[in-house]
Design a protein around this motif. Structure first.
Motif, PDB file in Angstrom:
ATOM      1  N   ALA A  88      -3.158 -23.964  38.106  1.00 33.25           N
ATOM      2  CA  ALA A  88      -3.554 -23.310  39.362  1.00 33.25           C
ATOM      3  C   ALA A  88      -5.072 -23.496  39.487  1.00 33.25           C
ATOM      4  CB  ALA A  88      -3.174 -21.845  39.334  1.00 33.25           C
ATOM      5  N   ARG A  89      -5.459 -24.593  40.173  1.00 34.12           N
ATOM      6  CA  ARG A  89      -6.862 -25.009  40.137  1.00 34.12           C
ATOM      7  C   ARG A  89      -7.785 -23.976  40.774  1.00 34.12           C
ATOM      8  NH1 ARG A  89      -7.690 -28.441  36.609  1.00 34.12           N
ATOM      9  NH2 ARG A  89      -6.480 -30.111  37.547  1.00 34.12           N
ATOM     10  N   ASP A  90      -7.312 -23.345  41.852  1.00 32.41           N
ATOM     11  CA  ASP A  90      -8.160 -22.329  42.502  1.00 32.41           C
ATOM     12  C   ASP A  90      -8.395 -21.145  41.574  1.00 32.41           C
ATOM     13  OD1 ASP A  90      -5.423 -21.786  42.712  1.00 32.41           O
ATOM     14  OD2 ASP A  90      -5.504 -21.102  44.795  1.00 32.41           O
ATOM     15  N   VAL A  91      -7.353 -20.753  40.854  1.00 30.46           N
ATOM     16  CA  VAL A  91      -7.489 -19.645  39.893  1.00 30.46           C
ATOM     17  C   VAL A  91      -8.403 -20.070  38.744  1.00 30.46           C
ATOM     18  CG1 VAL A  91      -6.220 -18.163  38.281  1.00 30.46           C
ATOM     19  CG2 VAL A  91      -5.198 -18.763  40.502  1.00 30.46           C
ATOM     20  N   GLN A  92      -8.194 -21.303  38.263  1.00 35.14           N
ATOM     21  CA  GLN A  92      -9.022 -21.791  37.152  1.00 35.14           C
ATOM     22  C   GLN A  92     -10.502 -21.864  37.554  1.00 35.14           C
ATOM     23  OE1 GLN A  92      -8.836 -25.912  36.004  1.00 35.14           O
ATOM     24  NE2 GLN A  92      -9.079 -25.441  33.828  1.00 35.14           N
ATOM     25  N   ASP A  93     -10.763 -22.363  38.761  1.00 40.89           N
ATOM     26  CA  ASP A  93     -12.164 -22.471  39.213  1.00 40.89           C
ATOM     27  C   ASP A  93     -12.838 -21.095  39.226  1.00 40.89           C
ATOM     28  OD1 ASP A  93     -11.964 -25.191  39.453  1.00 40.89           O
ATOM     29  OD2 ASP A  93     -11.692 -25.188  41.636  1.00 40.89           O
ATOM     30  N   ALA A  94     -12.095 -20.084  39.693  1.00 41.61           N
ATOM     31  CA  ALA A  94     -12.660 -18.725  39.739  1.00 41.61           C
ATOM     32  C   ALA A  94     -12.924 -18.192  38.330  1.00 41.61           C
ATOM     33  CB  ALA A  94     -11.711 -17.790  40.498  1.00 41.61           C
ATOM     34  N   LEU A  95     -11.980 -18.456  37.416  1.00 43.28           N
ATOM     35  CA  LEU A  95     -12.157 -17.994  36.025  1.00 43.28           C
ATOM     36  C   LEU A  95     -13.308 -18.728  35.355  1.00 43.28           C
ATOM     37  CD1 LEU A  95      -8.376 -17.897  35.012  1.00 43.28           C
ATOM     38  CD2 LEU A  95      -9.853 -15.897  35.333  1.00 43.28           C
ATOM     39  N   LYS A  96     -13.368 -20.050  35.585  1.00 40.73           N
ATOM     40  CA  LYS A  96     -14.434 -20.854  34.974  1.00 40.73           C
ATOM     41  C   LYS A  96     -15.811 -20.379  35.428  1.00 40.73           C
ATOM     42  CE  LYS A  96     -13.927 -25.471  35.139  1.00 40.73           C
ATOM     43  NZ  LYS A  96     -13.306 -26.732  35.620  1.00 40.73           N
ATOM     44  N   ALA A  97     -15.889 -20.053  36.719  1.00 38.87           N
ATOM     45  CA  ALA A  97     -17.182 -19.612  37.279  1.00 38.87           C
ATOM     46  C   ALA A  97     -17.683 -18.348  36.588  1.00 38.87           C
ATOM     47  CB  ALA A  97     -17.042 -19.379  38.780  1.00 38.87           C
ATOM     48  N   LYS A  98     -16.739 -17.544  36.128  1.00 38.29           N
ATOM     49  CA  LYS A  98     -17.119 -16.296  35.451  1.00 38.29           C
ATOM     50  C   LYS A  98     -17.099 -16.437  33.934  1.00 38.29           C
ATOM     51  CE  LYS A  98     -15.380 -13.298  39.104  1.00 38.29           C
ATOM     52  NZ  LYS A  98     -14.288 -12.412  39.499  1.00 38.29           N
ATOM     53  N   GLY A  99     -16.788 -17.613  33.434  1.00 35.40           N
ATOM     54  CA  GLY A  99     -16.732 -17.816  31.987  1.00 35.40           C
ATOM     55  C   GLY A  99     -15.562 -17.115  31.335  1.00 35.40           C
ATOM     56  N   LEU A 100     -14.487 -16.907  32.110  1.00 31.77           N
ATOM     57  CA  LEU A 100     -13.320 -16.172  31.583  1.00 31.77           C
ATOM     58  C   LEU A 100     -12.236 -17.138  31.087  1.00 31.77           C
ATOM     59  CD1 LEU A 100     -13.117 -13.444  34.379  1.00 31.77           C
ATOM     60  CD2 LEU A 100     -13.835 -13.120  31.997  1.00 31.77           C
ATOM     61  N   PRO A 101     -11.328 -16.632  30.246  1.00 37.09           N
ATOM     62  CA  PRO A 101     -10.238 -17.486  29.735  1.00 37.09           C
ATOM     63  C   PRO A 101      -9.331 -17.994  30.869  1.00 37.09           C
ATOM     64  CG  PRO A 101     -10.371 -15.428  28.501  1.00 37.09           C
ATOM     65  CD  PRO A 101     -11.284 -15.272  29.670  1.00 37.09           C
ATOM     66  N   TRP A 102      -8.616 -19.078  30.602  1.00 34.81           N
ATOM     67  CA  TRP A 102      -7.868 -19.808  31.625  1.00 34.81           C
ATOM     68  C   TRP A 102      -6.391 -19.438  31.724  1.00 34.81           C
ATOM     69  CZ3 TRP A 102      -9.495 -25.536  30.263  1.00 34.81           C
ATOM     70  CH2 TRP A 102     -10.872 -25.688  30.502  1.00 34.81           C
ATOM     71  N   GLU A 103      -5.904 -18.512  30.934  1.00 34.30           N
ATOM     72  CA  GLU A 103      -4.455 -18.311  30.862  1.00 34.30           C
ATOM     73  C   GLU A 103      -3.778 -18.104  32.213  1.00 34.30           C
ATOM     74  OE1 GLU A 103      -6.384 -17.506  28.427  1.00 34.30           O
ATOM     75  OE2 GLU A 103      -5.307 -17.737  26.538  1.00 34.30           O
ATOM     76  N   LYS A 104      -4.402 -17.330  33.095  1.00 32.19           N
ATOM     77  CA  LYS A 104      -3.741 -17.089  34.389  1.00 32.19           C
ATOM     78  C   LYS A 104      -3.551 -18.390  35.168  1.00 32.19           C
ATOM     79  CE  LYS A 104      -5.129 -12.297  35.186  1.00 32.19           C
ATOM     80  NZ  LYS A 104      -6.010 -11.405  35.984  1.00 32.19           N
ATOM     81  N   ALA A 105      -4.411 -19.355  34.928  1.00 27.56           N
ATOM     82  CA  ALA A 105      -4.357 -20.635  35.643  1.00 27.56           C
ATOM     83  C   ALA A 105      -3.492 -21.670  34.950  1.00 27.56           C
ATOM     84  CB  ALA A 105      -5.770 -21.187  35.799  1.00 27.56           C
ATOM     85  N   LYS A 106      -3.241 -21.477  33.658  1.00 29.69           N
ATOM     86  CA  LYS A 106      -2.651 -22.557  32.852  1.00 29.69           C
ATOM     87  C   LYS A 106      -1.373 -22.166  32.108  1.00 29.69           C
ATOM     88  CE  LYS A 106      -5.734 -26.144  32.497  1.00 29.69           C
ATOM     89  NZ  LYS A 106      -5.318 -27.556  32.753  1.00 29.69           N
ATOM     90  N   ALA A 107      -1.172 -20.864  31.876  1.00 26.97           N
ATOM     91  CA  ALA A 107      -0.118 -20.452  30.939  1.00 26.97           C
ATOM     92  C   ALA A 107       1.075 -19.800  31.625  1.00 26.97           C
ATOM     93  CB  ALA A 107      -0.707 -19.492  29.898  1.00 26.97           C
ATOM     94  N   PHE A 108       1.102 -19.860  32.950  1.00 24.54           N
ATOM     95  CA  PHE A 108       2.164 -19.151  33.689  1.00 24.54           C
ATOM     96  C   PHE A 108       3.534 -19.809  33.475  1.00 24.54           C
ATOM     97  CE2 PHE A 108      -0.038 -22.078  36.611  1.00 24.54           C
ATOM     98  CZ  PHE A 108       1.005 -22.807  37.149  1.00 24.54           C
TER      99      PHE A 108
END
Ligand code: ZN
Length: 203
Positions: A88-108
């Motif tokens: 989920a690239r939009d979710v990943q971009d938001a997480l990356k911008a905040k330096g947060l882990p990627w699970e919501k974008a990648k592990a669903f």
């Protein structure tokens, strides 16, 4: 089983997402619930407006290992395939911008497509295998494992420094360039050296 994924392992894909080339492999994981069950469609989750396909060569681990030396890593897998690391690239971009882990974008759920495995001995070298993703009959991603920054055996060595590998675990080795958005109705097919190893519908 667990799914271990490598990020940023192909130079041209790093460039297309304007990421930095990492000094060591980027590693993340998906839980076993991420595996898309065979014959099931991929359903675009409602929390994302931009789910991307990432076709990747995948490796099935065949025994327990920890601190595996790269020169012995070939003994830890007999079978390879292609899969998709749905992101989920939009979710990943938001997480990356905040330096947060990627699970919501990648592990669903459903985010890991696992193709049919074939013996690695079908290929002269695992470090020179062509693979492709076709979308609705057109090639959208094309890669060759020789273009990996870190090769399969080096990835197994690196990952096993941190995490014990077990029989049945699957390693995703990173995507080449050409990632893109999926839409309802798409048909995605993965090929390893011309052999089709998965076909999925997007809903
Ligand atoms: Zn990936």
């Amino acid at each position: 089983m667990k799914i271990i994924c490598i990020g940023r392992n192909y130079v041209n894909h790093i460039a297309e997402l304007q990421n930095e080339r990492p000094a060591e492999p980027v590693v993340f994981m998906k839980p076993d619930t991420a595996v898309l069950q065979k014959q099931y469609p991929f359903i675009i989750p409602d929390f994302s407006d931009e789910v991307h396909y990432e076709v990747e060569v995948i490796v099935k681990i065949n025994k327990v290992g920890k601190y595996i030396d790269a020169k012995f890593a070939h003994k830890y897998y007999d079978e390879i395939s292609v899969g998709i690391d749905f992101t989920a690239r939009d979710v990943q971009d938001a997480l990356k911008a905040k330096g947060l882990p990627w699970e919501k974008a990648k592990a669903f759920d459903g985010s890991a497509v696992v193709g049919d495995f074939v013996p690695k001995t079908d290929y002269a070298s695992v470090d020179d295998i062509n693979f492709e993703l076709h979308k609705n009959g057109n090639i959208v991603q094309q890669g060759n494992t020789s273009h990996m920054i870190w090769k399969i055996n080096e990835l197994i060595a690196e990952v096993s420094k941190y995490v014990t590998l077990r029989t049945g675990d699957v390693l995703y080795t990173g995507t080449p360039e050409g990632v893109g958005k999926v839409a309802e109705g798409d048909v995605l097919e993965g090929y390893l050296e011309g052999k089709k190893l998965f076909k999925i519908q997007v809903k």
